[in-house]
Design an enzyme around this catalytic site. Structure first.
Site, mmCIF file in Angstrom:
data_model
loop_
_atom_site.group_PDB
_atom_site.id
_atom_site.type_symbol
_atom_site.label_atom_id
_atom_site.label_comp_id
_atom_site.label_asym_id
_atom_site.label_seq_id
_atom_site.Cartn_x
_atom_site.Cartn_y
_atom_site.Cartn_z
ATOM 1 C CE LYS A 5 -14.004 10.322 1.133
ATOM 2 N NZ LYS A 5 -13.690 9.321 0.119
ATOM 3 C CE LYS A 15 -15.090 12.569 -3.710
ATOM 4 N NZ LYS A 15 -13.710 12.128 -3.447
ATOM 5 N NE ARG A 28 -2.526 -1.168 3.630
ATOM 6 C CZ ARG A 28 -2.474 -2.335 4.264
ATOM 7 N NH1 ARG A 28 -2.882 -3.433 3.649
ATOM 8 N NH2 ARG A 28 -2.034 -2.431 5.512
ATOM 9 C CD GLU A 56 -17.484 11.363 -1.285
ATOM 10 O OE1 GLU A 56 -16.476 11.484 -0.577
ATOM 11 O OE2 GLU A 56 -17.603 10.485 -2.158
#
Ligand code: 13P
Length: 340
Positions: A136, A219, A46, A177
């Protein structure tokens, strides 16, 4: 709240010609992406993948910010620099996913509520110390017979607004979002109706919670038919319906709208954005905050092989550049065939 800082960072996130890379896949989601290229998901694989993305030469021309995951914000580039420091040195704002995921909403089968508010104030302080300048939170709204319920829309809108207010208190720009999913067989018209209701509830909640609209980024999903719907809208219909919906529901004080890709192909997501940016005057910047639509061909080119890093970075740059053109309405589908 440092209003000057959040306003200027929010504007920088949606600066002309640029957009945001969503590289905040949770460990479960990145495993799914790696499974497709037959790569084991480990701490190191990752890290190596994110290093490839964040060191891609020239990316800062098209990428204004990167959304990181909790593990990633603590990881380092091969040269030993923490990722947030590396990004900041390239003029790219580091961001952080702070929600704890969508969990079943009790009493409402098939619907979810995004969790993660408990302890968020303290986590935001820590993330700010680690270099995050924006955050976010994703709310998920599914569309099916009798779904979404008013409860799912309002509970998720309230959580988004509480999150946004906490971010701004910590001088962190919230990306708000609310994602109406494109799974299922609903029509484009139904998506428009649901997106309209969701955005109305979200901005009502943001108002109630005294969120400073000039210091946030929205978003949203695009208005698009469900993947299993027999009648798919044309790209122009998607662009028109999305703009119509946003014009009705998003105050002009919001500096920018950065779309999620939500399962659209890379080329589709870029074309839709370009068509919207071609459509005359708008009160906000129209940008991208893509995950899959910025990474698919990069992952395919990389496949976990160190020898493929340069080719994968080239692929990422190409996708970023095409979306940069779409920010100006200058992308053309024929460009997909042109050599990198
Ligand atoms: P996609 O563009 O792959 O939908 O991901 C964006 C994102 O951050 C979803 O929360």
């Amino acid at each position: 709240m440092d209003k000057v800082a959040i306003e200027s960072n929010a504007s920088a996130m949606v600066a002309p010609g640029k957009g945001i890379l969503a590289a905040d896949e949770s460990s479960g989601t990145i495993k799914k992406r790696f499974d497709k290229i037959q790569l084991e998901s480990t701490f190191e694989s990752r890290r190596a993948y994110r290093d490839l993305l964040f060191t891609a030469p020239g990316a800062e021309k098209y990428i204004s910010g990167v959304i990181l995951y909790d593990e990633t914000i603590r990881q380092k580039s091969a040269d030993g620099r923490p990722f947030p420091e590396l990004l900041a040195s390239r003029g790219i704002l580091p961001g952080i996913k702070v929600d704890a995921g969508a969990k079943p909403l009790p009493g409402f089968p098939g619907e979810t509520i995004t969790e993660g508010l408990d302890g968020l104030r303290e986590r935001l302080t820590e993330y700010r110390g680690l270099g995050a300048r924006f955050a976010k939170w994703r709310a998920v709204i599914d569309v099916a017979a009798g779904i979404p319920s008013r409860c799912a829309i309002e509970a998720n809108s309230d959580a988004l607004a509480r999150y946004a207010a906490l971010c701004q208190e910590a001088s962190i720009v919230p990306i708000v979002e609310p994602e109406v999913l494109m799974d299922g067989d609903h029509t484009l018209e139904r998506c428009e109706e649901v997106t309209d209701a969701v955005l109305t509830a979200v901005f009502d909640a943001l108002f109630l919670h005294r969120v400073h609209l000039e210091g946030m980024v929205l978003k949203p999903n695009m208005v698009i038919a469900g993947k299993k719907c027999a009648v798919q809208g044309t790209p122009q219909q998607v662009a028109d319906a999305t703009l119509r919906c946003l014009r009705r529901r998003v105050p002009a004080a919001v500096p920018g709208i950065a779309f999620l890709s939500g399962g659209q192909s890379e080329a589709q997501a870029t074309l839709h954005l370009s068509l919207m940016n071609r459509a005359g005057a708008k009160p906000w910047q129209l940008s991208f905050s893509y995950g899959r639509a910025l990474q698919q061909s990069t992952l395919d080119a990389w496949r976990g092989e160190a020898g493929n890093v340069a080719a994968a970075q080239k692929s990422f740059l190409r996708r970023a550049r095409l979306n940069g053109l779409a920010r100006d309405g200058k992308y053309d589908a024929a460009m997909e065939q042109a050599a990198a």
